[in-house]
Design an enzyme around this catalytic site. Structure first.
Site, PDB file in Angstrom:
ATOM      1  N   LYS A  44      50.962  56.236  40.673  1.00  0.00           N
ATOM      2  CA  LYS A  44      49.605  56.523  41.162  1.00  0.00           C
ATOM      3  C   LYS A  44      49.281  55.494  42.224  1.00  0.00           C
ATOM      4  O   LYS A  44      48.933  54.351  41.922  1.00  0.00           O
ATOM      5  CB  LYS A  44      48.607  56.453  40.003  1.00  0.00           C
ATOM      6  CG  LYS A  44      47.390  57.325  40.171  1.00  0.00           C
ATOM      7  CD  LYS A  44      46.274  56.853  41.018  1.00  0.00           C
ATOM      8  CE  LYS A  44      45.566  55.589  40.857  1.00  0.00           C
ATOM      9  NZ  LYS A  44      44.853  55.224  42.129  1.00  0.00           N
ATOM     10  N   SER A  58      43.787  44.338  40.809  1.00  0.00           N
ATOM     11  CA  SER A  58      42.861  43.260  40.480  1.00  0.00           C
ATOM     12  C   SER A  58      42.998  42.851  39.011  1.00  0.00           C
ATOM     13  O   SER A  58      43.460  43.632  38.168  1.00  0.00           O
ATOM     14  CB  SER A  58      41.431  43.711  40.766  1.00  0.00           C
ATOM     15  OG  SER A  58      41.119  44.816  39.946  1.00  0.00           O
ATOM     16  N   GLU A 101      50.311  42.597  37.291  1.00  0.00           N
ATOM     17  CA  GLU A 101      50.450  41.620  38.381  1.00  0.00           C
ATOM     18  C   GLU A 101      49.159  41.692  39.155  1.00  0.00           C
ATOM     19  O   GLU A 101      48.859  42.696  39.791  1.00  0.00           O
ATOM     20  CB  GLU A 101      51.637  41.982  39.258  1.00  0.00           C
ATOM     21  CG  GLU A 101      52.889  41.947  38.427  1.00  0.00           C
ATOM     22  CD  GLU A 101      54.108  42.273  39.209  1.00  0.00           C
ATOM     23  OE1 GLU A 101      54.255  41.682  40.281  1.00  0.00           O
ATOM     24  OE2 GLU A 101      54.871  43.118  38.757  1.00  0.00           O
ATOM     25  N   CYS A 139      47.730  39.279  47.859  1.00  0.00           N
ATOM     26  CA  CYS A 139      47.404  38.720  46.536  1.00  0.00           C
ATOM     27  C   CYS A 139      47.686  37.227  46.493  1.00  0.00           C
ATOM     28  O   CYS A 139      46.983  36.477  45.834  1.00  0.00           O
ATOM     29  CB  CYS A 139      48.181  39.441  45.456  1.00  0.00           C
ATOM     30  SG  CYS A 139      49.937  39.473  45.771  1.00  0.00           S
ATOM     31  N   GLU A 168      38.406  35.521  44.366  1.00  0.00           N
ATOM     32  CA  GLU A 168      39.323  36.173  45.295  1.00  0.00           C
ATOM     33  C   GLU A 168      38.497  37.011  46.268  1.00  0.00           C
ATOM     34  O   GLU A 168      37.837  37.968  45.876  1.00  0.00           O
ATOM     35  CB  GLU A 168      40.296  37.069  44.523  1.00  0.00           C
ATOM     36  CG  GLU A 168      41.338  37.677  45.429  1.00  0.00           C
ATOM     37  CD  GLU A 168      42.339  38.549  44.688  1.00  0.00           C
ATOM     38  OE1 GLU A 168      41.922  39.363  43.845  1.00  0.00           O
ATOM     39  OE2 GLU A 168      43.542  38.416  44.978  1.00  0.00           O
TER      40      GLU A 168
HETATM   41  P1  NAD Z   1      42.227  47.545  42.097  1.00  0.00           P
HETATM   42  O1  NAD Z   1      42.509  46.840  40.824  1.00  0.00           O
HETATM   43  O2  NAD Z   1      40.846  47.960  42.385  1.00  0.00           O
HETATM   44  O3  NAD Z   1      43.104  48.869  42.193  1.00  0.00           O
HETATM   45  C1  NAD Z   1      44.486  48.858  41.979  1.00  0.00           C
HETATM   46  C2  NAD Z   1      44.899  50.204  41.434  1.00  0.00           C
HETATM   47  O4  NAD Z   1      44.266  50.424  40.181  1.00  0.00           O
HETATM   48  C3  NAD Z   1      44.511  51.371  42.338  1.00  0.00           C
HETATM   49  O5  NAD Z   1      45.561  52.326  42.331  1.00  0.00           O
HETATM   50  C4  NAD Z   1      43.274  51.919  41.647  1.00  0.00           C
HETATM   51  O6  NAD Z   1      43.053  53.291  41.862  1.00  0.00           O
HETATM   52  C5  NAD Z   1      43.588  51.664  40.189  1.00  0.00           C
HETATM   53  N1  NAD Z   1      42.379  51.586  39.357  1.00  0.00           N
HETATM   54  C6  NAD Z   1      41.146  51.162  39.732  1.00  0.00           C
HETATM   55  N2  NAD Z   1      40.287  51.259  38.698  1.00  0.00           N
HETATM   56  C7  NAD Z   1      40.984  51.750  37.654  1.00  0.00           C
HETATM   57  C8  NAD Z   1      40.647  52.082  36.307  1.00  0.00           C
HETATM   58  N3  NAD Z   1      39.406  51.916  35.832  1.00  0.00           N
HETATM   59  N4  NAD Z   1      41.624  52.575  35.510  1.00  0.00           N
HETATM   60  C9  NAD Z   1      42.883  52.744  35.979  1.00  0.00           C
HETATM   61  N5  NAD Z   1      43.247  52.477  37.223  1.00  0.00           N
HETATM   62  C10 NAD Z   1      42.322  51.962  38.064  1.00  0.00           C
HETATM   63  O7  NAD Z   1      42.822  46.602  43.231  1.00  0.00           O
HETATM   64  P2  NAD Z   1      42.849  46.877  44.822  1.00  0.00           P
HETATM   65  O8  NAD Z   1      41.502  46.583  45.351  1.00  0.00           O
HETATM   66  O9  NAD Z   1      43.477  48.171  45.108  1.00  0.00           O
HETATM   67  O10 NAD Z   1      43.887  45.759  45.278  1.00  0.00           O
HETATM   68  C11 NAD Z   1      43.530  44.436  45.461  1.00  0.00           C
HETATM   69  C12 NAD Z   1      43.946  43.610  44.257  1.00  0.00           C
HETATM   70  O11 NAD Z   1      45.350  43.723  44.043  1.00  0.00           O
HETATM   71  C13 NAD Z   1      43.693  42.140  44.486  1.00  0.00           C
HETATM   72  O12 NAD Z   1      43.119  41.583  43.327  1.00  0.00           O
HETATM   73  C14 NAD Z   1      45.087  41.573  44.705  1.00  0.00           C
HETATM   74  O13 NAD Z   1      45.217  40.227  44.409  1.00  0.00           O
HETATM   75  C15 NAD Z   1      45.911  42.432  43.825  1.00  0.00           C
HETATM   76  N6  NAD Z   1      47.324  42.387  44.202  1.00  0.00           N
HETATM   77  C16 NAD Z   1      48.195  41.704  43.406  1.00  0.00           C
HETATM   78  C17 NAD Z   1      49.545  41.626  43.736  1.00  0.00           C
HETATM   79  C18 NAD Z   1      50.518  40.883  42.846  1.00  0.00           C
HETATM   80  O14 NAD Z   1      51.713  41.113  42.974  1.00  0.00           O
HETATM   81  N7  NAD Z   1      50.084  40.014  41.950  1.00  0.00           N
HETATM   82  C19 NAD Z   1      50.014  42.257  44.902  1.00  0.00           C
HETATM   83  C20 NAD Z   1      49.096  42.939  45.713  1.00  0.00           C
HETATM   84  C21 NAD Z   1      47.758  43.005  45.330  1.00  0.00           C
END
Ligand code: NAD
Ligand code: MN
Length: 497
Positions: A190, A244, A266, A301, A399
């Site tokens: 997804k 996140s 992650e 990230c 962040e």
């Molecule tokens: P996000 O957590 O909002 O979304 C990530 C994914 O989760 C998306 O596909 C989203 O649709 C899904 N999602 C959102 N709400 C959900 C729910 N209630 N239930 C199930 N799935 C849900 O994060 P984002 O804004 O897309 O990305 C930014 C974040 O990603 C930052 O915190 C960043 O640090 C992190 N990140 C971490 C790494 C790593 O390897 N540690 C790498 C890249 C990004």
């Protein structure tokens, strides 16, 4: 990359988009028939409608993935055969480099040149690396003694769900699926709703490379619906998540409330970068400190968003950072001359600007600070630097996920390490010094999955990437990521000794 701005623009105009879900080897509409718009944040233009998958589509994708796993069309192929397919996929990614680079750039605003020189070759390299690795990984035989033979093998888990963010759309899809597929699993991915297009194209290319139908499925949709359905699914064995921290915690709840699937979060970061006065090449340190926060619009990230500088060199170092910020202004992501691209969408842009506005009252704004438009359009934020940020200011703790740097002075090594570690996150950290003992001593004390010494964001297929504390505990890349996608299985055989 020697394509000009005009070359990229004319390629973008001719680009076709596939916005349907990819399930069981075919593009299909969502069961509900609903779609959402994929938007280009650099212009506000709608690229294409995308299938809005929900629980019904996730059910279909998981069922297809399960059928494929059970009948062994991929899971029981010899590792050498899986390798051949993954190597062909790496070649197809390279053959379609311009298209894939454009899809990510148009969908989420990153510089097309970065996508073409970084993200897309990286995706090909990672599929190649796991393909090459998978027929060289040996299992164990326990030291039992005569009459007993105990095999300890790593076996694929079954159906792996992957939920990914928008900052590196193709690479995040690759980091999850390359290792999971190499190990013999089926995958339901997804992608983030902001940037689903490259993952859909990847799945199509995978089938072209010889991956059997149903082994890699992509269900675009929103987190609350499609993401949650995958997280709560009773027939998903493992959920690999990047995103996140708040949503990573949700996936652990989903697993506890459903089938105890393995969850590998992650998550976020607020990575410190420590500059000691005994660093000889402060210009190189400033170049990399700027890269560490402004690359990919700061939407990384592991972004080095907290810069700790020894007080004796702080004023001079801040000057260097201001000069670099001024030289990194955003522009059209399709223009190879642009230094930074667009922020992924309106909501993220507004979130970044709220931090910047609050920071004007609590810290010393020395560079940037404005939202801007390019050709009157789009989501762009200037590279922004706050100096003399208090350790407990949200600028230094939260962040922001944008091009916003907080500079904090320190007087001693102990103080620098204590401030660096005083964070809920522990994804990455950097140290700049030419004192070898200090480099090792400080690295040992920093709580981070990766510590870079005299560089930032050190990363390769060979080394694990992931966090400590609330940055999560999943590890992508390296042979260790195979551990996420396999279970240890003991087969004990009695024989007449
Ligand atoms: P996000 O957590 O909002 O979304 C990530 C994914 O989760 C998306 O596909 C989203 O649709 C899904 N999602 C959102 N709400 C959900 C729910 N209630 N239930 C199930 N799935 C849900 O994060 P984002 O804004 O897309 O990305 C930014 C974040 O990603 C930052 O915190 C960043 O640090 C992190 N990140 C971490 C790494 C790593 O390897 N540690 C790498 C890249 C990004
Ligand atoms: Mn988009």
């Amino acid at each position: 990359m020697d394509l000009t701005h005009q070359d990229w623009k004319s390629r973008a105009e001719k680009l076709g988009f596939r916005g349907q879900a990819f399930i069981d080897g075919r593009f299909v509409d969502a069961v509900s028939g609903r779609t959402f718009d994929s938007v280009n944040p650099a212009t506000g233009a709608v690229l294409t409608p995308v299938a809005e998958c929900d629980a019904a589509d996730v059910d279909r994708a998981v069922a297809a993935a399960r059928r494929a796993f059970e009948d062994g069309r991929w899971s029981r192929r010899a590792p050498g055969e899986r390798k051949a397919v993954l190597l062909r996929l790496a070649e197809l990614i390279r053959a379609n480099l311009e298209e894939l680079a454009l899809l990510d750039s148009l969908d989420m605003g990153k510089l097309v040149t970065d996508a073409a020189t970084g993200d897309v070759p990286g995706a090909a390299a990672f599929f190649q690396w796991y393909g090459e690795a998978i027929d060289k990984v040996f299992d164990e035989v326990a030291p039992t003694g005569p009459g007993d033979l105990a095999l300890v093998r790593r076996v694929p888990l079954g159906v792996v769900g992957a939920v990914t963010p928008w900052n590196f759309p193709l690479d995040m899809a690759t980091w999850k699926s390359a290792a999971a597929l190499a190990a013999g699993n089926s995958v339901v991915l997804k992608p983030a709703e902001q940037s689903p297009l490259s993952a859909l194209r990847l799945a199509e290319l995978a089938v072209e490379a010889g991956l059997p139908e149903g082994v890699l499925n992509v269900v675009p949709g929103f987190g609350q619906t499609a993401g949650q359905a995958l997280g709560r699914h009773m027939d998903v064995d493992c959920l690999a998540f990047t995103g996140s921290t708040a949503i990573g915690k949700k996936f652990m709840e989903y697993a506890g409330q459903s089938n105890l699937k393995q969850v590998w979060p992650e998550t976020g970061g607020k990575s410190p970068n420590l500059i000691f006065s005994d660093c000889e090449n402060l210009d190189a340190a400033a170049d990399m400190a700027a890269f560490g926060i402004f690359f990919n619009q700061g939407e990384v990230c592991s972004a080095n968003s907290r810069l700790y500088v020894e007080r004796s060199i702080k004023e001079a170092f801040v000057e260097k950072m201001i000069a670099r910020a001024e030289a990194t202004q955003p522009g059209d992501p399709l223009d190879p001359g642009s230094k930074m691209g667009a922020i992924v969408d309106e909501a993220q842009t507004e979130g970044i600007m709220r931090f910047v506005e609050a920071g004007r009252d609590t810290a010393n704004l020395v560079a940037g600070g404005e939202r801007i438009h390019i050709d009157g359009k789009g989501c762009f934020v200037q590279p922004t630097i706050f100096d003399d940020v208090a350790h407990d200011d949200p600028l230094a703790r939260d962040e922001i996920f944008g091009p916003v740097l907080s500079i904090i002075p320190f007087d001693s090594e102990d103080e620098a390490v204590a401030m660096a570690n005083d964070s809920v996150y522990g994804l990455a950290a950097s140290v700049w010094t030419d004192n070898l003992s200090r480099a090792l001593r400080v690295s040992d004390r920093l709580f981070a999955g990766t510590v870079s010494v005299n560089t930032v964001d050190a990363l390769s297929a060979m080394t694990p990437f992931g966090g400590m504390k609330q940055s999560g505990f999943g590890r992508d890349l390296s042979l260790h990521s195979l551990e996420k996608y396999t279970a240890l299985k003991t087969t004990w055989i009695k024989y007449k000794a």
